[in-house]
Design an enzyme around this catalytic site. Sequence first.
Site, PDB file in Angstrom:
ATOM      1  N   ALA B 225    -115.300  45.288 -30.299  1.00  0.00           N
ATOM      2  CA  ALA B 225    -114.958  46.514 -29.537  1.00  0.00           C
ATOM      3  C   ALA B 225    -113.460  46.711 -29.655  1.00  0.00           C
ATOM      4  CB  ALA B 225    -115.384  46.313 -28.107  1.00  0.00           C
ATOM      5  N   ASP B 401    -109.979  42.786 -29.108  1.00  0.00           N
ATOM      6  CA  ASP B 401    -111.424  42.908 -28.963  1.00  0.00           C
ATOM      7  C   ASP B 401    -111.725  43.019 -27.472  1.00  0.00           C
ATOM      8  OD1 ASP B 401    -114.150  42.716 -28.952  1.00  0.00           O
ATOM      9  OD2 ASP B 401    -114.250  40.978 -30.297  1.00  0.00           O
ATOM     10  N   HIS B 402    -112.110  44.214 -27.053  1.00  0.00           N
ATOM     11  CA  HIS B 402    -112.340  44.446 -25.637  1.00  0.00           C
ATOM     12  C   HIS B 402    -113.506  43.642 -25.083  1.00  0.00           C
ATOM     13  CE1 HIS B 402    -111.913  46.334 -21.849  1.00  0.00           C
ATOM     14  NE2 HIS B 402    -111.411  47.487 -22.260  1.00  0.00           N
ATOM     15  N   ARG B 403    -114.297  43.016 -25.946  1.00  0.00           N
ATOM     16  CA  ARG B 403    -115.368  42.151 -25.445  1.00  0.00           C
ATOM     17  C   ARG B 403    -114.754  40.927 -24.814  1.00  0.00           C
ATOM     18  NH1 ARG B 403    -118.854  40.376 -30.272  1.00  0.00           N
ATOM     19  NH2 ARG B 403    -116.780  39.998 -31.098  1.00  0.00           N
ATOM     20  N   ILE B 404    -113.606  40.510 -25.357  1.00  0.00           N
ATOM     21  CA  ILE B 404    -112.969  39.277 -24.889  1.00  0.00           C
ATOM     22  C   ILE B 404    -111.889  39.575 -23.856  1.00  0.00           C
ATOM     23  CG2 ILE B 404    -111.652  37.234 -25.606  1.00  0.00           C
ATOM     24  CD1 ILE B 404    -112.771  37.620 -28.413  1.00  0.00           C
TER      25      ILE B 404
END
Lengths: 379, 430, 325
Positions: B225, B401-404
């Site tokens: 993301a 990475d917007h997931r992280i």
Amino acid sequence: MLNNIRTQKKLNNNQPTTIFDHFDPREDEILRIIDNEGEVLNKELMPDLTDETIIKAYKSMLYARTADNMAVSYQRQGRMYTYPPILGQEAIQIAAGLIIREEDWLAPAFRELAIMLAKGVTMKEFFLYYMGNEQGSNFKTANHVLPICVPIGSQLLHATGIGYSIKYQKKDEVVFTYVGDGGTSEGDFSEALNFAGVWKVPVIFTIQNNQYAISVPVKSQTNSVNLAVKAIAFGVPGIKVDGNDFFAMYVAYKEAFTNARAGNGPTLIEALTYRKGAHTTSDDPSKYRTKDEEQEWDKTDPLVRLKRYMDKTGIWKDNEEQLIEEYKLEIDKQFTEAENFAAYKLEDIFQYMYVDMPDILKKQKADYELFQNWKENRK
Amino acid sequence: MRYIFNFPDIGEGLEEGTILEWYVVKGQVIKAGQPLVNMETDKIVTDIPSPKAGTIVAIYGSVGETIHVGSPLVEIEIEGVFGADAVAEVKETGKADSVEEEAAGVVGTMELAEKNAYLAASDEGSTKSKTEDKPVVKVQATPLARAMAKDLNIDINKVIGSGPSGRVTKEDLENYKPAKQPQGVIHKTETSTQQLSADAVTYEPLSQIRKTISKNMLHSKQSTAHMTLFEEVEISHLITVRDRYKNRFAEKDIKLTYLSFIVKATVLALKKLRKLNSQIDLENDRMIYNNRYNIAIAVDTPEGLVVPVIKDADRLSIQQIAQKITELSDKARDRKLSLDDMKDGTFTLTNYGSIGGIYATPVINYPQCAILGIGRILKKPVVKDNQVVVGSVLPLSLSVDHRIVDGGEASRFINQIMEYLSDPVSMIMD
Amino acid sequence: MSVMTIVQAINNALDIKLEEDKSVVVYGEDTGVEGGVFRVTEGLQKKYGAERVFDSPLAESAIVGAGLGMALSGLRPVVELQFDGFTYPAFNQIISNVSRMHNRSRGVYKIPMVIRFPYGGGINALEHHSESPEALYAHIPGLKVVIPSSPHDAKGLLIAAMESDDPVVFMEPKRIYRAIKQEVSDEKFSIPLGKAKVLSEGTDVTIVAFGAMIRECQKAMVMAKEAGISVELIDLRTIYPIDKETIAESIKKTGRIVIVAEAPESFSVGAELMAIANEEAFLYLEAPPKRVMGFDTIVPLAQGEPMYMITPDRIFYEIERTVKF
């Protein structure tokens, strides 16, 4: 008969002498009883054979020659594959044929048609082989005959081994084995004789010295004075015999046979003869020998000589032409039987490789059958 | 029945023979094996015997005439054989008509070339150019993968492989979705299969590097993301420091670049905000924090982008970092980078400023968490102590990475870097 | 240029080298006066004399063993063994000495020797005249094994073999000794050993073959073409050292390999090529490598031989099965 020191010694000590003592290959002495005209040269050496036996021997030689000629003819007609004729070598083999018994062994090379016939091999089997079917080597009426051996000289070792086995099993059997002049140069020849000498086996080695190994004359084959002399190196009695002299061959074989059965071990007989035909039906002798030479040797022809002897002694009563016709019919009949023999099966390629067919072979055979089906279905 | 006896192959290597003498005449009764004729061939003169007994019905060829193997010699009326048997008879002796001809050979039937059947001369040594690379694309795959592809009804040659050297793996097959469009960003590649007229386009085969980059970029964008933050930091102080030490470094043959400071700043920041130096492992429901600080530096080469790694940058001084950068850049340009040079990166820096860019949205080097893009230093008006002065501004673009990592964490991270860069001394204080 | 058969091409190669290099001697059984049972050495004794081209006594072990002696002491012998099935008496000399002398002497003695013999079946011959023992010889370290498939190749490869300082076993496909005529240069030329040749390019399957089988493969290719299968045909030319590169490159292109050879399939050149396919091109294989070879049996006599010999339709059958895998 020329005495030499050894023989003399034996005579002095009242020891029995054999034919091998009296014809020393080192001196290039040759055992000969009748000359080219059929005249007896050595009455003392003449074997004690009945007229019937002599006539029978001649007829066997005649049959063998007829069959041999027809084989060449069939090949020329395109009905049989490459064939090595025995033309001119009949006396050697028929002489042995008179002596060899059912229980004796024959380890042939590939130019032994006449003795194979004497042993009970049929012309049908012979033709079947040369038509390209190994079933021809499955001899139904001949006992203790090995199949034709193509690798030169190797059969001599087999003979030696059989000889050992005979001694070991205490049997009363003798091994007859054959090789050509060319074959004496192979290592197996020397090894076989050497082993035979050490083991003292009941083996009669015959060299059919027909003067040629395909195109190579015997003088290019060895520097020895003759071929029989090679036996001496191995402590084996050797004798050079006129191979086209039926009586001389008979005497030599008789003595060798008696010796073998008495436990005195092997002998080497060099049968001097001439390969009147080609090496095989695919060979052209005019490339390496002259018509003159062939004609010279023709004068020693074994059948002609024996016939002349019989004419001179008045024992021959039959009509040769008629006999030949009879033989031809018989031989042609056998040829036809061979031609009509059952078709070669796929199984035949596999089933004799091992006593029990391993799975690998079964699978290969099955795969091929699948291919055959595919082929059939395409049509 | 009538039997035609053709001139057979007689084993002496011939195509034809000349008739020298006939031994038989029409009407004559003959026996099997009886010589019919005397023939002369290349090699020998020989009699040809009859295969059958019977009466000569016809003779073909006169004395002196040359006839070919397989041509009729005589016709014989065979006694006593009729009908099917007769046919069989003829078939049997058909062996003589076979094409195989014997030549000298002692043993066997040798085949002879037909008169005018020649093989073309060899083209050995001629500079015949090999045909161009096949248009068919063949992928690498294990037999296992191929079997799987077959079961799944997938044309394996259409699958992009993610294994070593682009090998198609089990996972690739499992993930293969030929019909779906990820995020509508990528168009269906139907246009690529349009027939284009020959002079409208020029074709060029793809290099290995291009193929790899292409694959990796797509994979990264589809798997993470991406979010990018844009910042500016005023670095006059840094410039002064650099100028002061530039020559001293040059004497040791080391180029002291701004990148060296940025690497240092990044590493220190990563130590404080470890999330930026990690990976997310969704399959196993966990975070994977890297304990090492391997900073990858993107290098632009004629062949394409390569990303060598400075291993354990946290343990290196700025001098050592500078050295490493030079070393790796040179290696990259000389195509001498080893596999080891390229592995195990945990964070990437990409310096497009040297080429002239200002801001960008760099693509994360999957499976890392973030990538920092460095633009060109601009001379801009800045406010210092309420005065407008000329400042040196370094633009930064951080993709995460917007997931992280969320926006807050990402901001804190880049702020920390900016603090270090605007006040270089603070790098040795923390 | 002249039109030559393989027999004539070999004769020509020997002629050229005998002329050029006085250390070359040629001998074997019936090689001198008669010019060989296949006439391969015809006319050479007349031209170069009996000291250089001659008949030997009938002993294959001696022919090779003495040849080894000649080779290591300044001559370059080209010895002839009359048939494949008769090379076996010489096998001891070949495996125990010819292949080892260079290594044994650490390079002091080179063995520039060629052992040539006709091999292969399909001629309705007696036993021992139809064998295909290339695997036996290729498996011996220290030997090179070469097999031509056409007159041009026979000449070029033989000259290369004669100029090699390593011992070379040169196997001549007797079935096609006279069956192929080709225009061949009269000049001296040589073809490098150790390189295979792509005879026809294709995309669907690679066929690797050598010797007399090349012709059968070409016939099968006609059938394959009709079925829409594009075949790449490779002539191995040298069995050892085998050209892995050419084979691998081809498999990477086609993804399939079919090996065609006469010898029994188990433990053969076919088995070796299958190993190479796996080692060098595993990830490109779309079908299992296939060897189309003889059964693990003796070559049958003439009546059984047609079922044993590999025919074009059998090759096509396996091509089709491989492509459809």
